[in-house]
Structures are given as C-alpha cells and as structure tokens.
Design a protein around this motif. Sequence first.
Motif, PDB file in Angstrom:
ATOM      1  N   ARG A   1       0.827  -1.207   0.000  1.00 55.35           N
ATOM      2  CA  ARG A   1       0.000   0.000   0.000  1.00 55.35           C
ATOM      3  C   ARG A   1       0.862   1.258   0.000  1.00 55.35           C
ATOM      4  N   ILE A   2       1.959   1.223   0.772  1.00 58.95           N
ATOM      5  CA  ILE A   2       2.867   2.371   0.784  1.00 58.95           C
ATOM      6  C   ILE A   2       3.500   2.553  -0.588  1.00 58.95           C
ATOM      7  N   ALA A   3       3.952   1.446  -1.186  1.00 59.75           N
ATOM      8  CA  ALA A   3       4.560   1.515  -2.516  1.00 59.75           C
ATOM      9  C   ALA A   3       3.565   2.023  -3.544  1.00 59.75           C
ATOM     10  N   ASP A   4       2.333   1.553  -3.458  1.00 61.04           N
ATOM     11  CA  ASP A   4       1.283   1.983  -4.388  1.00 61.04           C
ATOM     12  C   ASP A   4       1.019   3.482  -4.232  1.00 61.04           C
ATOM     13  N   ALA A   5       0.994   3.946  -2.983  1.00 56.15           N
ATOM     14  CA  ALA A   5       0.781   5.365  -2.728  1.00 56.15           C
ATOM     15  C   ALA A   5       1.929   6.206  -3.286  1.00 56.15           C
ATOM     16  N   CYS A   6       3.152   5.697  -3.180  1.00 54.17           N
ATOM     17  CA  CYS A   6       4.309   6.412  -3.740  1.00 54.17           C
ATOM     18  C   CYS A   6       4.214   6.500  -5.261  1.00 54.17           C
ATOM     19  N   GLU A   7       3.775   5.420  -5.886  1.00 54.98           N
ATOM     20  CA  GLU A   7       3.635   5.435  -7.346  1.00 54.98           C
ATOM     21  C   GLU A   7       2.566   6.450  -7.766  1.00 54.98           C
ATOM     22  N   LEU A   8       1.462   6.490  -7.036  1.00 56.39           N
ATOM     23  CA  LEU A   8       0.415   7.479  -7.331  1.00 56.39           C
ATOM     24  C   LEU A   8       0.933   8.892  -7.106  1.00 56.39           C
ATOM     25  N   SER A   9       1.668   9.091  -6.021  1.00 58.81           N
ATOM     26  CA  SER A   9       2.241  10.410  -5.730  1.00 58.81           C
ATOM     27  C   SER A   9       3.192  10.846  -6.825  1.00 58.81           C
ATOM     28  N   ARG A  10       4.022   9.922  -7.306  1.00 56.88           N
ATOM     29  CA  ARG A  10       4.963  10.256  -8.380  1.00 56.88           C
ATOM     30  C   ARG A  10       4.225  10.685  -9.639  1.00 56.88           C
ATOM     31  N   HIS A  11       3.190   9.971  -9.985  1.00 56.26           N
ATOM     32  CA  HIS A  11       2.454  10.269 -11.223  1.00 56.26           C
ATOM     33  C   HIS A  11       1.666  11.575 -11.119  1.00 56.26           C
ATOM     34  N   GLU A  12       1.116  11.857  -9.934  1.00 51.63           N
ATOM     35  CA  GLU A  12       0.246  13.019  -9.800  1.00 51.63           C
ATOM     36  C   GLU A  12       0.931  14.202  -9.096  1.00 51.63           C
ATOM     37  N   ASN A  13       2.194  14.010  -8.716  1.00 52.85           N
ATOM     38  CA  ASN A  13       2.991  15.083  -8.102  1.00 52.85           C
ATOM     39  C   ASN A  13       2.258  15.725  -6.920  1.00 52.85           C
ATOM     40  N   ARG A  14       1.855  14.876  -5.974  1.00 51.87           N
ATOM     41  CA  ARG A  14       1.128  15.379  -4.815  1.00 51.87           C
ATOM     42  C   ARG A  14       1.335  14.457  -3.625  1.00 51.87           C
ATOM     43  N   VAL A  15       1.019  14.979  -2.448  1.00 55.21           N
ATOM     44  CA  VAL A  15       1.029  14.168  -1.243  1.00 55.21           C
ATOM     45  C   VAL A  15      -0.162  13.215  -1.290  1.00 55.21           C
ATOM     46  N   VAL A  16       0.083  11.950  -0.934  1.00 53.41           N
ATOM     47  CA  VAL A  16      -0.987  10.957  -0.881  1.00 53.41           C
ATOM     48  C   VAL A  16      -1.125  10.484   0.562  1.00 53.41           C
ATOM     49  N   THR A  17      -2.348  10.537   1.073  1.00 53.37           N
ATOM     50  CA  THR A  17      -2.641  10.077   2.428  1.00 53.37           C
ATOM     51  C   THR A  17      -3.099   8.624   2.396  1.00 53.37           C
ATOM     52  N   LEU A  18      -2.553   7.818   3.294  1.00 54.29           N
ATOM     53  CA  LEU A  18      -2.947   6.417   3.358  1.00 54.29           C
ATOM     54  C   LEU A  18      -4.113   6.232   4.328  1.00 54.29           C
TER      55      LEU A  18
END
Length: 328
Positions: free
Chosen positions: A311-328
Amino acid sequence: MRIGLVGVGRIGAFHAATLKELPAVDQVVVADADPARAQAVAKELGVTSVPDVPALLASGLDGFVIAAATSAHASLISLGLAAGVPTFCEKPVALDLAETSRVVELVEASSVPVHIGFQRRFDAGYQAARAAVQAGELGFVHHIRANTNDAFPPHREYIPQSGGFFRDCTVHDFDIIRYVTGREVVSVYATGANRGETFFGEYGDVDSAAALLTLDDGTFVAVSGTRYNGAGHDVRMELHGSLGSIAVGLDSHTALRSAEPGVSFPEGPPHMTFMDRFQPAYVAELTAFTEVVAGTREVPCTVWDALAAFRIADACELSRHENRVVTL
C-alpha cells in the motif's frame, strides 16, 4: 523435511542452495516454467527436479517455496493453500493492490501458514535497531533515512513484470521501516526519474527515486534508491532520536567512501549484490520457514505485512504520477 521450490532463476537457485544446507531439510525438489532449466539447476546442486508445479505439489511436500516471476505469485500461493502445504513466497504477493488483497482474503480463510520473504527482518543490524527503538535507547525518533542502491540495473526483460521501482525495490524499505519502528505510514510524497537506460521510461518506470514518508507518530522518513550505484550495493538505515542515533549497514563493506583527508573507512570490499549483502539474513529467513513448517514458530512476516508495504509503494507510485502528497 521435504521442501519443494518453484522458480529457479537467480533468487530461486540461491534459495534452493540455501535450503539444501539447512539441517532441518532432508530433500529439496525444484520445478520451473522451463523444465530444462530446473533439471540443470537440480543437477548442479545435487537436488531433485520435477516437470511442473502439479507434479511438485503432488510429490509429498512438507513446505512449498515460491521464487517464480512476480506475476505468478498469487496463483501459486492459491495452489499451495489448496494443497494444504505451508508456503513461503518471495515478495511481492502480487503485481497490484486488488490481487494482493484477494490473496490476503484467501489466506485469512485458510489455516495454512504463508510466510512472505522480506529478508531484512532477519538481518542482525535491523533486528538490533528494532530492539534499540523498543527499549527507548534513542529517545523519541524524529528522523529516519533509508536507502536501497543497486550496483547495476536488472535486465530489460525484468522491468515489465517488476511492478515498478517503488513496488519492486523500495518496498523492502517500506516493510523494514514498519518492522523497526512499529509505526504505520500515514502520508507519502514521492518522485522519480529515468537517468540511465531508456527502457525504464519505455515501461513507465524510473531508475532513481525518492520519497518522504510521515509516520503516525510524526516521525519523518526519507527513502531513496537507484538502479545505478557504481560504488556497489548499498542498503542502509539511519535512525536519529532525542537521545542518540544509530545506523544499519554501516560497516567495512559499505559501498561508500569518505571525502575527509586521511579517513580510510570503510576499507571494503563493497557488497555488489543483494545476495551478498543479505546472505546471513536469507539463511535465517529460510531457517525460520522450516520452523513454521514444523509448527514450532508463528509466521514472522505475514500477507498482511506484505499488503501494508505494498500500500505504501502503491501510494508512492500514485504520488509520483500526480505530483502530490498521498494520504494512506
């Protein structure tokens, strides 16, 4: 005990050789999608090979080790559960979050133990760091730095099935951060770049990345990694607290040199592969699995742990693509 292993690529052949030397293991049986490769590895190691997974699971196994391609992990875990055989699977459980969650549900509905392979949990340095945190020796931990730097990139063919840099490489950092601190990640901000071979970018991946994680107690964690670390394979963690600071992986083999005049530390030679860096941990990890098989130990790294790291890795991938902070 009789242990069956599927997948005799680099890590699979390494695991087979390790298993063969464990006192609790009487026989190792291997299989692979390429039967000829299984035969060749079996001959080299002096173990037995069978033509396919059904034959492997039907051969009277006490334990089942999965070291096949990531894309096959979920289905192979399902087969292990159906056969009622205690199962060890290299990370990750699956290539995406939905499939990982499905496997967790299957395991939860079964009484068959499933041990996921995050070998850093069995490294003496990380275990000592965990003990120091639990004992309060560092006071409150305010910053952590973790890195996974490969000396050289994997083959082009590996990248499409890897899941991407965060899911394949720094997922180890995400798991060990949870293990050492006992805390959960609540937010991430991640970035990455393709600095080397263009094939990473062709598959939507990166070869260098960084992430800032915030833990549920307010601790900040800086995670970084690359596929191109010319000095050698470098995996470390620093923990900085109100009463002290410690480092994991800082020894005479660290792939780093000091710029200070007259300082010779570390003397080297540096580690060049993860198998070299973590060889004792891999032995300890598979020894633990034999204890799980024997029923004398609880599963030390569960599918739930794998899901949390993913889940952390998935959130990092989403953050990289959307250039934003992602909350888990």
